[in-house]
Design a protein around this motif. Structure first.
Motif, short mmCIF file in Angstrom:
data_model
loop_
_atom_site.label_atom_id
_atom_site.label_comp_id
_atom_site.label_asym_id
_atom_site.label_seq_id
_atom_site.Cartn_x
_atom_site.Cartn_y
_atom_site.Cartn_z
N UNK A 143 0.84 -1.21 0.00
CA UNK A 143 0.00 0.00 0.00
C UNK A 143 0.87 1.26 0.00
N UNK A 144 1.93 1.26 0.81
CA UNK A 144 2.85 2.41 0.83
C UNK A 144 3.57 2.52 -0.52
N UNK A 145 4.02 1.37 -1.03
CA UNK A 145 4.76 1.36 -2.30
C UNK A 145 3.88 1.85 -3.45
N UNK A 146 2.61 1.42 -3.47
CA UNK A 146 1.73 1.87 -4.55
C UNK A 146 1.46 3.37 -4.45
N UNK A 147 1.29 3.86 -3.25
CA UNK A 147 1.10 5.30 -3.08
C UNK A 147 2.33 6.05 -3.61
N UNK A 148 3.50 5.57 -3.26
CA UNK A 148 4.73 6.18 -3.74
C UNK A 148 4.84 6.09 -5.26
N UNK A 149 4.45 4.94 -5.82
CA UNK A 149 4.48 4.74 -7.27
C UNK A 149 3.56 5.74 -7.97
N UNK A 150 2.38 5.98 -7.38
CA UNK A 150 1.46 6.96 -7.97
C UNK A 150 2.03 8.37 -7.94
N UNK A 151 2.69 8.71 -6.83
CA UNK A 151 3.31 10.03 -6.71
C UNK A 151 4.41 10.18 -7.75
N UNK A 152 5.27 9.16 -7.87
CA UNK A 152 6.40 9.20 -8.81
C UNK A 152 5.91 9.29 -10.25
N UNK A 153 4.89 8.48 -10.61
CA UNK A 153 4.38 8.50 -11.99
C UNK A 153 3.76 9.84 -12.36
N UNK A 154 3.40 10.64 -11.37
CA UNK A 154 2.83 11.96 -11.63
C UNK A 154 3.91 13.04 -11.73
N UNK A 155 5.17 12.63 -11.49
CA UNK A 155 6.27 13.58 -11.63
C UNK A 155 6.73 14.20 -10.33
N UNK A 156 6.26 13.67 -9.20
CA UNK A 156 6.57 14.27 -7.90
C UNK A 156 7.52 13.40 -7.09
N UNK A 157 8.04 13.98 -6.04
CA UNK A 157 8.92 13.29 -5.10
C UNK A 157 8.10 12.92 -3.86
N UNK A 158 8.00 11.62 -3.51
CA UNK A 158 7.27 11.24 -2.29
C UNK A 158 7.85 11.94 -1.07
N UNK A 159 6.97 12.45 -0.21
CA UNK A 159 7.44 13.28 0.90
C UNK A 159 7.06 12.72 2.27
N UNK A 160 5.79 12.37 2.48
CA UNK A 160 5.34 11.93 3.80
C UNK A 160 3.98 11.26 3.66
N UNK A 161 3.59 10.51 4.70
CA UNK A 161 2.27 9.87 4.66
C UNK A 161 1.45 10.22 5.90
N UNK A 162 0.16 10.04 5.75
CA UNK A 162 -0.79 9.97 6.85
C UNK A 162 -1.50 8.64 6.67
N UNK A 163 -2.12 8.11 7.72
CA UNK A 163 -2.78 6.81 7.53
C UNK A 163 -4.06 6.71 8.33
N UNK A 164 -4.95 5.86 7.84
CA UNK A 164 -6.20 5.56 8.52
C UNK A 164 -6.30 4.05 8.63
N UNK A 165 -6.10 3.54 9.84
CA UNK A 165 -5.98 2.10 10.05
C UNK A 165 -7.33 1.52 10.46
N UNK A 166 -8.00 0.88 9.51
CA UNK A 166 -9.35 0.33 9.71
C UNK A 166 -9.25 -1.17 9.93
#
Length: 673
Positions: free
Chosen positions: A412-435
């Motif tokens: 889940x973290x890796x995919x979020x980072x992959x989405x950020x990178x594919x958009x041209x951005x540098x991954x910076x930080x996360x927030x999370x909601x643990x359900x």
């Protein structure tokens, strides 16, 4: 990070140029299960208050939603109510909804998940803390009047849903986005006066929570007169005023002598602004009702870590986890017609376009959403007056997490980072909601522990600190059991230059299509295996964190050097769906060849991780290939972009217009019946 995780209402990250981004994600699951419209609406209102309480102006909203099977009228009604609640509140409040995800599975039939995320921008050094100090400083309640809605909301969220949960309907708060808009403007204006010591939004448990958190943080006490609190209903009891979760309210600690300045601002915006108490020395919170002391409690004992016992809770590995490991692709027959599978996946609610949903949201208000006319893996938000933009995404494949919580949460973290990178951005930080389900269930608690391990491992690899978030337990019913463990990841990325912004759409016919990452003979936990073959037990898909990181670095470099026309990550539905989405976004097609080392169904529909599809123009081809060769990553030249025909191994899978019609209309057709 400019604020320690959990210390403020939201995470705060320096994005350069004297600016910071405040962002956070939270759940409103149980209220949405009982009263979907208000449950979702007040979730949106609450998360936005967390942002502007810190002095940041909200600029973008996202959401992550989970529902049961759409063949059920009840689940359709829940979806309609939640989407309308999010849309009505966000649209009226005036902040664009720029992205999100929706997932359907039977495990959410009773207990849907509604996670709302918000991000705002503030000048560094101009934020406000949720703190109280200074003997004699007055305490004000501002915003809406207090009613009986939301009483016991926190305890309602801390129990399993059951057949009589509808009787708890008064626990659901009632939102007013127009009042929230006034409160936003008033809050940002009053901060500029310099009169504010601290500010805290009133969320779970209302006044008692705000007063205790601010007081404990500032190591001071308070005297509060509950009879001064503006109320909507007559004869409210002291405990009702204390515990009400009525929306659109804030608690302010004001510098003594500055009361008139504060009142003037809130009078201008036609909002309540009432002096209800004062800051004291010591640690005690004293609440009075008509001069009678009704509660006297140390602030420290009411907050996180305030002397509560720490339990090393037992957990155990579920039997299904070992069963998952026994899965073998060799026991799954290959389908006779791959075209039929392709159409099935494009029409599946977990993969099909969510247009029916996002058309109900205003994505353009504020004119900052750069992804509206240029779809991308992450939403990209313009920071006006700078060359910067921020990228935002929410991600979690809960099926993967259920299959293997540690691996699934790292994915889940890796995919979020992959989405950020594919958009041209540098991954910076996360927030999370643990359900998660009930933590007293040893198997649920094991899922929770393993998920945290996976998240920590991945965040350290991507250097994306956890800035804060939310834990939502008891997401289960007495008759359906727990939902899939769903640790939703909200990630922030930064584009140092808007010129780096990269969309997912193919640009023109003749461009070359490359796959970064290795094709693997793996269909584990894929939508294809789960929904087409109806095989529910398999491990998480193939994933190597080091390979993932290396592949992302190469894509980041290629984008930075201007070698890429489009970039799109391979995720739900596998490579075929990724290619189709890039093609449909520009009404173009593609012609590719499959990998002989891989089963065709695994190559097209498997969901092995760490893969991205990039398109490259002829004039940049040599430079692009040279970069890949020098990088030592796995890659393959799949084929080329076409004018509209979809060809796989020279066999036609149809025209992109036909596939797009299936993809775009599936959910709308389901909701119409």
């Amino acid at each position: 990070m400019l604020a320690e995780a959990g210390q403020e209402n939201a995470g705060l990250v320096d994005i350069g140029d004297g600016l910071a981004c405040a962002f956070k994600i939270e759940s409103h699951n149980h209220p949405s299960a009982i009263e979907p419209y208000q449950g979702a609406a007040t979730g949106v209102g609450g998360i936005n208050r967390d942002i502007f309480t810190m002095g940041a102006r909200p600029v973008a909203q996202l959401n992550s939603l989970r529902f049961g099977n759409l063949s059920s009228d009840k689940n359709k009604a829940l979806l309609r109510g939640v989407v309308k609640g999010i849309g009505d509140y966000g649209n009226a409040f005036g902040v664009p909804t720029v992205g999100g995800e929706v997932f359907f599975d039977d495990c959410y039939n009773v207990n849907p998940l509604v996670n709302a995320m918000s991000a705002g921008i503030v000048e560094t050094g101009k934020t406000v803390s949720a703190i109280s100090y200074g003997l004699g400083n007055p305490v004000f309640i501002v915003g809406s009047s207090t009613g009986k809605d939301g009483i016991h909301g926190a305890t309602f969220a801390s129990g399993d849903l059951h057949e009589d949960s509808a009787d708890d309907l008064p626990s659901v708060q009632v939102g007013d986005p127009f009042t929230e808009k006034l409160l936003l403007e008033a809050s940002l204006e009053v901060i500029k006066t310099g009169a504010i010591v601290g500010m805290q939004d009133m969320g779970a448990a209302g006044i008692i929570c705000s007063t205790s958190e601010m007081s404990a943080k500032g190591k001071h006490g308070m005297i509060i007169h509950l009879d001064r609190v503006p109320t909507r209903q007559q004869n409210m009891q002291a405990w009702e005023i204390l515990l009400s979760e009525s929306q659109e309210r804030m608690l302010l600690v004001v510098k003594k002598g500055k009361e008139a300045e504060v009142k003037k601002v809130f009078e201008k915006w036609d909002l309540n602004c009432v002096h209800i108490g004062d800051v004291t020395t010591g640690n005690q919170l004293k609440f009075y009702m008509d001069r009678e002391l009704v509660a006297d409690v140390p602030a420290e004992s009411l907050v996180l870590g305030g002397g509560a016992p720490v339990y090393n809770r037992e957990y155990s590995v579920p039997a299904y986890y070992k069963e998952n490991k026994r899965f073998s692709i060799d026991n799954v027959s290959e389908p006779e017609d791959l075209k039929e599978v392709a159409r099935f996946l494009l029409s599946h609610p977990n993969i099909a376009s969510k247009r029916w949903i996002y058309n109900q949201y205003d994505s353009m208000v504020g004119t900052v959403n750069m992804s509206t006319n240029k779809p991308s893996d992450a939403a990209v938000i313009n920071i006006k007056g700078t060359d910067k933009a921020i990228a935002l995404t929410v991600d979690c494949n809960s099926r993967y997490v259920h299959a293997d919580p540690e691996q699934g949460c790292a994915i889940a973290v890796a995919e979020a980072s992959r989405n950020i990178v594919c958009s041209g951005a540098e991954p910076s930080a996360i927030t999370n909601c643990l359900n998660f389900g009930n933590p007293y269930n040893k198997e649920v608690y094991w899922q929770f522990v393993q998920s945290i391990k996976g998240m920590g491992k991945a965040c350290r690899k991507f250097q994306t600190p956890v800035t804060g978030g939310n834990v939502s337990f008891y997401n289960q019913s007495s008759f359906e059991g727990p939902v899939f463990p769903t640790p939703t990841i909200g990630m922030l990325g930064v584009l140092k230059s808007k010129s780096s912004f990269t969309g997912l759409a193919f640009r023109k016919a003749g461009d070359h299509i490359f796959l970064i990452g290795e094709s693997v003979n793996d269909i584990s936990s894929s939508e294809y295996l789960y929904s087409w073959h109806k095989i529910k037990k398999s491990p998480a898909p193939h994933f190597d964190l080091d390979v993932e990181f290396k592949n992302q670095q190469v894509v980041k470099d290629a984008i930075k050097k201007g070698l890429v026309c489009s970039a799109h990550d391979v995720s739900d539905g596998g490579l075929f769906v990724t290619l189709a989405e890039s093609a449909m976004a520009s009404d173009l097609g593609f012609s590719i060849e499959t990998d002989f080392d891989c089963r065709p169904d695994a190559f097209l529909f498997g969901e092995a991780q760490s893969r991205m599809v990039l398109s490259v123009s002829e004039d940049k081809l040599d430079d692009f290939v040279n970069l890949l060769v020098a990088s030592d990553v796995e890659f393959s030249n799949l084929g080329t972009v076409t004018d509209g025909e979809v060809l796989i191994d020279d066999e036609s899978f149809g025209h992109i217009r036909e596939l797009k019609s299936i993809y775009e209309n599936s959910i709308g057709d389901l909701m119409a019946h």
